[in-house]
Design a protein around this motif. Structure first.
Motif, PDB file in Angstrom:
ATOM      1  N   CYS A 204       0.819  -1.222   0.000  1.00  0.00           N
ATOM      2  CA  CYS A 204       0.000   0.000   0.000  1.00  0.00           C
ATOM      3  C   CYS A 204       0.850   1.268   0.000  1.00  0.00           C
ATOM      4  O   CYS A 204       0.387   2.317  -0.481  1.00  0.00           O
ATOM      5  CB  CYS A 204      -0.911   0.018   1.221  1.00  0.00           C
ATOM      6  N   VAL A 205       2.044   1.195   0.562  1.00  0.00           N
ATOM      7  CA  VAL A 205       2.867   2.392   0.743  1.00  0.00           C
ATOM      8  C   VAL A 205       3.128   3.148  -0.572  1.00  0.00           C
ATOM      9  O   VAL A 205       2.939   4.375  -0.632  1.00  0.00           O
ATOM     10  CB  VAL A 205       4.183   2.047   1.463  1.00  0.00           C
ATOM     11  N   PRO A 206       3.567   2.484  -1.676  1.00  0.00           N
ATOM     12  CA  PRO A 206       3.834   3.251  -2.906  1.00  0.00           C
ATOM     13  C   PRO A 206       2.596   3.983  -3.432  1.00  0.00           C
ATOM     14  O   PRO A 206       2.708   5.108  -3.934  1.00  0.00           O
ATOM     15  CB  PRO A 206       4.283   2.168  -3.901  1.00  0.00           C
ATOM     16  N   PHE A 207       1.425   3.367  -3.322  1.00  0.00           N
ATOM     17  CA  PHE A 207       0.196   4.009  -3.802  1.00  0.00           C
ATOM     18  C   PHE A 207      -0.143   5.230  -2.956  1.00  0.00           C
ATOM     19  O   PHE A 207      -0.593   6.249  -3.481  1.00  0.00           O
ATOM     20  CB  PHE A 207      -0.957   3.001  -3.777  1.00  0.00           C
ATOM     21  N   ILE A 208       0.051   5.121  -1.647  1.00  0.00           N
ATOM     22  CA  ILE A 208      -0.230   6.260  -0.771  1.00  0.00           C
ATOM     23  C   ILE A 208       0.765   7.389  -1.018  1.00  0.00           C
ATOM     24  O   ILE A 208       0.396   8.573  -1.049  1.00  0.00           O
ATOM     25  CB  ILE A 208      -0.222   5.808   0.697  1.00  0.00           C
ATOM     26  N   LEU A 209       2.035   7.024  -1.224  1.00  0.00           N
ATOM     27  CA  LEU A 209       3.042   8.051  -1.517  1.00  0.00           C
ATOM     28  C   LEU A 209       2.750   8.779  -2.824  1.00  0.00           C
ATOM     29  O   LEU A 209       3.092   9.949  -2.981  1.00  0.00           O
ATOM     30  CB  LEU A 209       4.434   7.408  -1.583  1.00  0.00           C
ATOM     31  N   ALA A 210       2.118   8.083  -3.764  1.00  0.00           N
ATOM     32  CA  ALA A 210       1.835   8.671  -5.081  1.00  0.00           C
ATOM     33  C   ALA A 210       0.490   9.384  -5.131  1.00  0.00           C
ATOM     34  O   ALA A 210       0.082   9.863  -6.199  1.00  0.00           O
ATOM     35  CB  ALA A 210       1.866   7.573  -6.143  1.00  0.00           C
ATOM     36  N   SER A 211      -0.190   9.509  -4.009  1.00  0.00           N
ATOM     37  CA  SER A 211      -1.508  10.136  -3.992  1.00  0.00           C
ATOM     38  C   SER A 211      -1.427  11.585  -4.485  1.00  0.00           C
ATOM     39  O   SER A 211      -0.625  12.379  -3.963  1.00  0.00           O
ATOM     40  CB  SER A 211      -2.088  10.095  -2.574  1.00  0.00           C
ATOM     41  N   PRO A 212      -2.242  11.963  -5.463  1.00  0.00           N
ATOM     42  CA  PRO A 212      -2.182  13.340  -6.012  1.00  0.00           C
ATOM     43  C   PRO A 212      -2.662  14.411  -5.028  1.00  0.00           C
ATOM     44  O   PRO A 212      -2.349  15.599  -5.211  1.00  0.00           O
ATOM     45  CB  PRO A 212      -3.104  13.266  -7.232  1.00  0.00           C
ATOM     46  N   SER A 213      -3.398  14.027  -4.014  1.00  0.00           N
ATOM     47  CA  SER A 213      -3.917  15.017  -3.053  1.00  0.00           C
ATOM     48  C   SER A 213      -2.941  15.295  -1.917  1.00  0.00           C
ATOM     49  O   SER A 213      -3.227  16.107  -1.034  1.00  0.00           O
ATOM     50  CB  SER A 213      -5.246  14.533  -2.471  1.00  0.00           C
ATOM     51  N   SER A 214      -1.780  14.627  -1.948  1.00  0.00           N
ATOM     52  CA  SER A 214      -0.792  14.790  -0.877  1.00  0.00           C
ATOM     53  C   SER A 214       0.394  15.601  -1.362  1.00  0.00           C
ATOM     54  O   SER A 214       0.879  15.406  -2.476  1.00  0.00           O
ATOM     55  CB  SER A 214      -0.321  13.421  -0.380  1.00  0.00           C
ATOM     56  N   ALA A 215       0.864  16.491  -0.502  1.00  0.00           N
ATOM     57  CA  ALA A 215       2.077  17.264  -0.799  1.00  0.00           C
ATOM     58  C   ALA A 215       3.303  16.381  -0.550  1.00  0.00           C
ATOM     59  O   ALA A 215       3.194  15.250  -0.078  1.00  0.00           O
ATOM     60  CB  ALA A 215       2.122  18.502   0.088  1.00  0.00           C
ATOM     61  N   ASN A 216       4.465  16.912  -0.883  1.00  0.00           N
ATOM     62  CA  ASN A 216       5.709  16.184  -0.617  1.00  0.00           C
ATOM     63  C   ASN A 216       5.861  16.001   0.893  1.00  0.00           C
ATOM     64  O   ASN A 216       6.015  16.975   1.621  1.00  0.00           O
ATOM     65  CB  ASN A 216       6.885  16.979  -1.192  1.00  0.00           C
ATOM     66  N   PHE A 217       5.819  14.758   1.343  1.00  0.00           N
ATOM     67  CA  PHE A 217       5.812  14.530   2.795  1.00  0.00           C
ATOM     68  C   PHE A 217       7.150  14.876   3.442  1.00  0.00           C
ATOM     69  O   PHE A 217       7.208  15.137   4.640  1.00  0.00           O
ATOM     70  CB  PHE A 217       5.399  13.087   3.115  1.00  0.00           C
ATOM     71  N   THR A 218       8.225  14.900   2.669  1.00  0.00           N
ATOM     72  CA  THR A 218       9.516  15.295   3.247  1.00  0.00           C
ATOM     73  C   THR A 218       9.533  16.798   3.541  1.00  0.00           C
ATOM     74  O   THR A 218      10.153  17.243   4.508  1.00  0.00           O
ATOM     75  CB  THR A 218      10.673  14.932   2.306  1.00  0.00           C
ATOM     76  N   VAL A 219       8.846  17.572   2.702  1.00  0.00           N
ATOM     77  CA  VAL A 219       8.734  19.015   2.951  1.00  0.00           C
ATOM     78  C   VAL A 219       7.818  19.260   4.145  1.00  0.00           C
ATOM     79  O   VAL A 219       8.097  20.089   5.023  1.00  0.00           O
ATOM     80  CB  VAL A 219       8.202  19.746   1.699  1.00  0.00           C
ATOM     81  N   ALA A 220       6.710  18.505   4.196  1.00  0.00           N
ATOM     82  CA  ALA A 220       5.737  18.676   5.287  1.00  0.00           C
ATOM     83  C   ALA A 220       6.309  18.248   6.636  1.00  0.00           C
ATOM     84  O   ALA A 220       5.731  18.573   7.680  1.00  0.00           O
ATOM     85  CB  ALA A 220       4.475  17.874   4.982  1.00  0.00           C
TER      86      ALA A 220
END
Length: 516
Positions: A204-220
């Motif tokens: 599931c992790v790659p799909f969640i990381l690729a979610s278009p509604s999410s910003a770059n989580f490293t920046v967040a």
């Protein structure tokens, strides 16, 4: 309520696989019972002490990496008032397993004990040990309730069914295969459950990381986007509470019979220690998917998802952020695999807690106190009845509240404050303690914990503590590590009262023979 039928079918298939594995393992258990006909109850409790080391590592890891671990880690990272710095479960559980391997494997195995209560009965007698068993039993039942509550809440979020139905079905399946094969069924189903969990969550992790509604989580992580940075902050005034939270899980973990059941089920001391250290290494690795999912959830604009507004945190659903993320940030069929992984994580801990409590009830209470002449067949029957009773009690509690965190924290709290001092004394201060000190320490720990209070269950705080902080909503946040203080006070009290009793005995003013 529209039922998610594909989701229900996928969970049903998973349960059938687990139940089938449990039935297969029960046959192996029965063959082992025939070889050890004079010790059939020990086969159910510790697997005949010859469990395969790979299976042992799987079952030890699966026991600790349960529903509270998976859901709690994601919740802490997502919660804007906490963050990654407060996601301590992977670190704390690894510490617990290392401490157990270093200090508690050898003394438990050296005398061929079967349960954690055995050394207490040997030292203090049956009546005193029965009293000391109460917090251990409460801890296990609350642990069961926490796990079942986690599963009920998770399934209700994703599958659109009532949580109580998920609780009942899950409890029934776990009770059934635990009844059939004891530790063998628990251990071998743990292999399947851990495999499901690893594959499902990582997929599931790659799909969640690729979610278009999410910003770059490293920046967040360090920048405020849709909420506070998910890496979190640890203020100096919170340091004592943070350290105590780690100790609560690390030291409290050595008080669970589930740990000793796996330690005692291996063939040698070396295998037992390898089991502990390998599981300690796996805990942080298996925490990574939950942490990543929590981080992405904290970086997501929920208005752009099918979840909509307000966000899960604003709706008070931070504890269910992992299944919510699976449902709204993953393709549908991928989220079904993630749900199977969550169900696996939860089920792998339920059976361990069930067998843990039932083993002590069957051996230490029924066999050693209620009916000392009980046959092996009767002891096994007592263990099975205890499995059913503990499962029923845990399921009943799980349906009384939606707060998974409530039961998990209280379970750890009870064991840390009341059992940890007793366990340390029985193994490492045995020459300097006696049953009078143990009883006095138990009563004092209970009294202190009652006076300190617990807001989450409505217990008023009657004893003022230093360093309290009043939050914006008017609630009191305790910065003082009072649980650790109770542990240390109790530990010192057990030793001091024991030595005083010894002195009075030597002067002929007191007898210290334990009541049988």
């Amino acid at each position: 309520m529209a039922v998610n039928w594909p989701g229900l079918v996928s969970i049903g298939v998973f349960y059938i696989v687990v139940l089938g594995t449990g039935i297969w393992a029960s046959r192996k258990s029965k063959r082992q019972e025939k070889k050890c006909s004079g010790n059939r109850s020990e086969v159910a409790m510790v697997g005949g002490r010859n469990l395969n080391i790979c299976v042992s590592i799987f079952t030890m890891t699966a026991t600790w990496v349960g529903g509270g671990f998976i859901l709690g880690s994601a919740e802490m990272v997502y919660d804007p008032t906490k963050g990654l710095v407060w996601a301590i479960a992977p670190l704390a559980f690894s510490m617990s397993l290392i401490i157990g391997g270093l200090f508690f494997v050898k003394p438990m195995r050296s005398k061929n004990y079967v349960t954690l209560m055995d050394p207490f009965q040997e030292k203090y007698g049956n009546k005193v040990s029965a009293v000391l068993f109460i917090p251990a039993l409460i801890g296990d039942i609350l642990w069961i309730a926490s796990i079942l509550g986690a599963l009920g809440g998770t399934v209700s979020v994703v599958m659109d069914i009532h949580s109580w139905l998920a609780v009942i079905i899950s409890a029934a399946v776990a009770v059934l295969y635990t009844l059939m094969g004891g530790l063998y069924s628990v251990a071998y189903t743990d292999v399947i459950q851990l495999s499901f969990m690893i594959v499902g969550l990582w997929l599931c992790v790659p799909f969640i990381l690729a979610s278009p509604s999410s910003a770059n989580f490293t920046v967040a992580a360090v920048t405020k986007l849709h909420q506070e940075p998910w890496i979190g902050r640890l203020e100096l005034e919170d340091a004592g509470r943070w350290v105590e939270d780690i100790l609560l899980l690390a030291i409290g973990g050595i008080c669970y019979q589930a740990f000793y059941q796996r330690v005692l089920s291996t063939a040698t001391d070396a295998h037992a220690k390898i089991t502990c250290y390998a599981a300690a290494a796996f805990c942080p690795i298996l925490g990574i998917p939950s942490i990543l999912i929590g981080a992405v959830a904290a970086s997501t604009d929920w208005n752009q998802t099918s979840y909509g507004s307000p966000s899960p945190y604003e709706e008070g659903k931070a504890g269910m952020i992992l299944p919510i993320a699976l449902q709204h940030l993953c393709p549908f069929y991928v989220s079904l695999l993630g749900m199977g992984a969550l169900a696996a994580a939860v089920m792998s801990s339920i059976d361990s807690a069930l067998l843990s409590a039932a083993s002590q009830l069957g051996r230490n209470i029924f066999k050693n106190i209620i009916y000392r002449g009980a046959s092996e067949k009767l002891i096994l029957m007592a263990v099975k009845v205890s499995v059913v009773l503990c499962g029923t009690a845990g399921a009943g509690l799980a349906m009384t509240t939606s707060s998974v965190h409530l039961f998990w924290i209280i379970s750890s709290d009870v064991l840390y404050c009341m059992m940890a001092p007793q366990v340390i004394c029985i193994f490492y201060l045995s020459r300097w303690v006696n049953y009078l000190g143990a009883c006095f320490g138990f009563v004092l720990a209970l009294l202190l914990r009652f006076l300190v209070g617990e807001p989450v269950i409505g217990l008023p705080d009657l004893m003022p503590l230093p360093w309290d902080k009043i939050q914006d909503d008017g609630t009191r946040y305790r910065l003082f590590p009072f649980r650790t203080a109770i542990l240390l006070i109790t530990l010192g009290t057990i030793v001091l009262v024991s030595r005083l009793a010894e002195c009075l005995f030597e002067k002929g003013k007191l007898g210290i023979n334990p009541p049988l």
